[in-house]
Structure formats: C-alpha cells, structure tokens
Scaffold this motif. Structure first.
Motif, PDB file in Angstrom:
ATOM      1  N   VAL A 128       0.811  -1.189   0.012  1.00  0.00           N
ATOM      2  CA  VAL A 128      -0.046  -0.065  -0.059  1.00  0.00           C
ATOM      3  C   VAL A 128       0.746   1.318  -0.143  1.00  0.00           C
ATOM      4  CG1 VAL A 128      -1.484   1.395   1.450  1.00  0.00           C
ATOM      5  CG2 VAL A 128      -1.927  -1.063   0.857  1.00  0.00           C
ATOM      6  N   SER A 129       1.889   1.237   0.663  1.00  0.00           N
ATOM      7  CA  SER A 129       2.782   2.439   1.004  1.00  0.00           C
ATOM      8  C   SER A 129       3.734   2.475  -0.458  1.00  0.00           C
ATOM      9  CB  SER A 129       3.723   2.270   2.122  1.00  0.00           C
ATOM     10  OG  SER A 129       4.814   3.080   2.270  1.00  0.00           O
ATOM     11  N   MET A 130       4.296   1.511  -0.976  1.00  0.00           N
ATOM     12  CA  MET A 130       5.004   1.536  -2.107  1.00  0.00           C
ATOM     13  C   MET A 130       4.071   2.042  -3.341  1.00  0.00           C
ATOM     14  SD  MET A 130       7.521  -1.860  -1.749  1.00  0.00           S
ATOM     15  CE  MET A 130       6.650  -2.430  -3.203  1.00  0.00           C
ATOM     16  N   ARG A 131       2.856   1.598  -3.305  1.00  0.00           N
ATOM     17  CA  ARG A 131       2.092   1.976  -4.674  1.00  0.00           C
ATOM     18  C   ARG A 131       1.495   3.187  -4.348  1.00  0.00           C
ATOM     19  NH1 ARG A 131       0.799  -2.720  -8.612  1.00  0.00           N
ATOM     20  NH2 ARG A 131       2.626  -3.918  -8.477  1.00  0.00           N
ATOM     21  N   GLY A 132       1.538   4.061  -3.126  1.00  0.00           N
ATOM     22  CA  GLY A 132       0.739   5.040  -3.045  1.00  0.00           C
ATOM     23  C   GLY A 132      -0.778   5.048  -3.017  1.00  0.00           C
ATOM     24  N   ILE A 133      -1.423   3.768  -2.479  1.00  0.00           N
ATOM     25  CA  ILE A 133      -2.773   3.659  -2.456  1.00  0.00           C
ATOM     26  C   ILE A 133      -3.242   3.328  -0.904  1.00  0.00           C
ATOM     27  CG2 ILE A 133      -2.908   2.409  -4.714  1.00  0.00           C
ATOM     28  CD1 ILE A 133      -2.843  -0.283  -3.435  1.00  0.00           C
ATOM     29  N   SER A 134      -4.422   3.599  -0.805  1.00  0.00           N
ATOM     30  CA  SER A 134      -4.979   3.838   0.615  1.00  0.00           C
ATOM     31  C   SER A 134      -5.304   2.219   1.056  1.00  0.00           C
ATOM     32  CB  SER A 134      -6.513   4.564   0.442  1.00  0.00           C
ATOM     33  OG  SER A 134      -7.280   3.989  -0.055  1.00  0.00           O
ATOM     34  N   ALA A 135      -5.458   1.272   0.331  1.00  0.00           N
ATOM     35  CA  ALA A 135      -5.807  -0.170   0.425  1.00  0.00           C
ATOM     36  C   ALA A 135      -5.445  -1.059  -0.503  1.00  0.00           C
ATOM     37  CB  ALA A 135      -7.020  -0.154   1.164  1.00  0.00           C
ATOM     38  N   LEU A 136      -5.626  -2.137  -0.389  1.00  0.00           N
ATOM     39  CA  LEU A 136      -5.505  -3.168  -1.356  1.00  0.00           C
ATOM     40  C   LEU A 136      -7.090  -3.382  -1.916  1.00  0.00           C
ATOM     41  CD1 LEU A 136      -3.132  -6.084  -0.685  1.00  0.00           C
ATOM     42  CD2 LEU A 136      -2.778  -4.426  -2.053  1.00  0.00           C
ATOM     43  N   ASP A 137      -7.222  -3.537  -3.115  1.00  0.00           N
ATOM     44  CA  ASP A 137      -8.585  -3.981  -3.543  1.00  0.00           C
ATOM     45  C   ASP A 137      -8.461  -4.997  -4.270  1.00  0.00           C
ATOM     46  OD1 ASP A 137      -7.888  -2.775  -5.956  1.00  0.00           O
ATOM     47  OD2 ASP A 137      -9.012  -0.843  -5.671  1.00  0.00           O
ATOM     48  N   GLU A 138      -9.692  -5.626  -4.847  1.00  0.00           N
ATOM     49  CA  GLU A 138      -9.557  -6.961  -5.613  1.00  0.00           C
ATOM     50  C   GLU A 138      -8.639  -6.522  -7.006  1.00  0.00           C
ATOM     51  OE1 GLU A 138     -12.222 -10.233  -7.856  1.00  0.00           O
ATOM     52  OE2 GLU A 138     -13.237  -8.707  -6.126  1.00  0.00           O
ATOM     53  N   ALA A 139      -8.647  -5.284  -7.622  1.00  0.00           N
ATOM     54  CA  ALA A 139      -8.239  -4.876  -8.897  1.00  0.00           C
ATOM     55  C   ALA A 139      -6.814  -5.060  -8.523  1.00  0.00           C
ATOM     56  CB  ALA A 139      -8.708  -3.894  -9.336  1.00  0.00           C
ATOM     57  N   VAL A 140      -6.139  -4.515  -7.508  1.00  0.00           N
ATOM     58  CA  VAL A 140      -4.815  -4.376  -7.286  1.00  0.00           C
ATOM     59  C   VAL A 140      -4.183  -5.729  -7.052  1.00  0.00           C
ATOM     60  CG1 VAL A 140      -2.951  -3.277  -5.642  1.00  0.00           C
ATOM     61  CG2 VAL A 140      -4.935  -1.778  -6.421  1.00  0.00           C
ATOM     62  N   VAL A 141      -5.062  -6.425  -6.241  1.00  0.00           N
ATOM     63  CA  VAL A 141      -4.584  -8.079  -5.920  1.00  0.00           C
ATOM     64  C   VAL A 141      -4.317  -8.628  -7.101  1.00  0.00           C
ATOM     65  CG1 VAL A 141      -5.046 -10.049  -4.889  1.00  0.00           C
ATOM     66  CG2 VAL A 141      -5.293  -7.950  -3.596  1.00  0.00           C
ATOM     67  N   ILE A 142      -5.242  -8.547  -8.232  1.00  0.00           N
ATOM     68  CA  ILE A 142      -5.278  -9.402  -9.577  1.00  0.00           C
ATOM     69  C   ILE A 142      -4.006  -8.693 -10.287  1.00  0.00           C
ATOM     70  CG2 ILE A 142      -6.355  -9.803 -11.539  1.00  0.00           C
ATOM     71  CD1 ILE A 142      -8.962  -9.805  -9.994  1.00  0.00           C
ATOM     72  N   LYS A 143      -4.010  -7.510 -10.174  1.00  0.00           N
ATOM     73  CA  LYS A 143      -2.791  -7.040 -11.157  1.00  0.00           C
ATOM     74  C   LYS A 143      -1.470  -7.281 -10.594  1.00  0.00           C
ATOM     75  CE  LYS A 143      -1.032  -2.688 -13.141  1.00  0.00           C
ATOM     76  NZ  LYS A 143      -0.136  -3.363 -14.022  1.00  0.00           N
ATOM     77  N   ILE A 144      -1.316  -7.367  -9.224  1.00  0.00           N
ATOM     78  CA  ILE A 144       0.167  -7.589  -8.619  1.00  0.00           C
ATOM     79  C   ILE A 144       0.300  -9.152  -8.983  1.00  0.00           C
ATOM     80  CG2 ILE A 144       1.010  -8.256  -6.406  1.00  0.00           C
ATOM     81  CD1 ILE A 144      -0.032  -5.636  -5.555  1.00  0.00           C
ATOM     82  N   THR A 145      -0.722 -10.072  -8.621  1.00  0.00           N
ATOM     83  CA  THR A 145      -0.680 -11.425  -9.072  1.00  0.00           C
ATOM     84  C   THR A 145      -0.330 -11.820 -10.449  1.00  0.00           C
ATOM     85  OG1 THR A 145      -2.373 -11.778  -7.541  1.00  0.00           O
ATOM     86  CG2 THR A 145      -1.829 -13.634  -8.976  1.00  0.00           C
TER      87      THR A 145
END
Length: 148
Positions: free
Chosen positions: A112-129
């Motif tokens: 969350v800190s590295m990506r400058g986002i407030s929280a993990l959401d499903e779209a971010v989890v899928i993109k990282i995966t």
C-alpha cells in the motif's frame, strides 16, 4: 468452507480443456489470489499456524494447500511433459507460487505504501498477481520472452 468449495471452483476453472499450461497456471493463480482477497482471514490463520512451533501445528495449512498444490503440480507437470516448461521441481515451484501469492496479503502495509494507495482492493491484488506470474513464468516457459 473455503478449503473445499472455493478450491473446487478454482480447480474446475483451471482444468477446462487442454489449454496452454502457462495460461492455465496464470488463471489458476489469479483465481487463487481472488479467493484469498475475499477470505483474508484464512491467510492470517495459515500464516499463524505455519509460524507456530511443533509439527502438529501445520495440519490445517497442509490439508488446506493439498488440493491446490496438487492442481498446480499437475499443470506444471503437463507443461514439462509437453515441452512448454523447463524441467523444474514441481513441488518447490508450486509452493513458491503460493508463497508469492500469500505474501501479497502478508505485506499489505508495504505494498500500500509503495504503490501510494489507501488499501488493497481486488483489482490491485489481481494486477500484482498477474505481474508476479509473468515474472515466475519468464523463468520456466521455454522459448518465450513476452508476458502471457
């Protein structure tokens, strides 16, 4: 029960037809991440159990991972047998994949800190995966340099 129902749903999706093993593996891992995003508490339980002392402490985690690991090992084995993947230790490769995926959730504050986002959401989890799978597959797929 996530260890039965959700895993079964993932297995059905991953084994539709004789598709490309690299694409199957990526789809399986994306779905695996999605399930764990939706059931985050299971990640905490598994992590806590695996860090506990004693051989009996990993009983749940071992049973939980068995079906998924068997599915991944089958995809990896088929990829090796068809010449799509390099010869790898399928047990180690499979457990490494699960470690990569579960680490997304265990290191959430850092991501969350590295990506400058407030929280993990499903779209971010899928993109990282998907990014992790591209990195993983670049090491085992034969004769292909582009991402899948």
């Amino acid at each position: 029960d996530i260890s039965a129902g959700e895993t079964y749903r993932m297995l059905l999706k991953a084994f539709k037809g004789g598709r490309d093993p690299a694409k199957q593996l990526k789809e399986f891992c994306v779905e695996y991440s999605r399930v764990h995003y939706l059931h985050r508490d299971i990640v905490k339980i598994i992590h806590r159990e695996m860090l506990a002392d004693g051989k009996e402490s990993c009983g749940f985690a071992s049973r939980y991972f068995k079906n998924s690991l068997d599915a991944v090992k089958e995809i990896l084995t088929r990829g090796i047998q068809t010449g799509r993947f390099k010869e790898v230790d399928v047990e180690l490769a499979g457990t490494t994949l699960f470690g990569l995926i579960l680490f997304i959730f265990l290191s959430e504050p850092v991501i969350v800190s590295m990506r400058g986002i407030s929280a993990l959401d499903e779209a971010v989890v899928i993109k990282i995966t998907e990014e992790l799978m591209d990195i993983f597959l670049s090491g085992i797929v034969i004769g292909e340099t582009r991402t899948l």
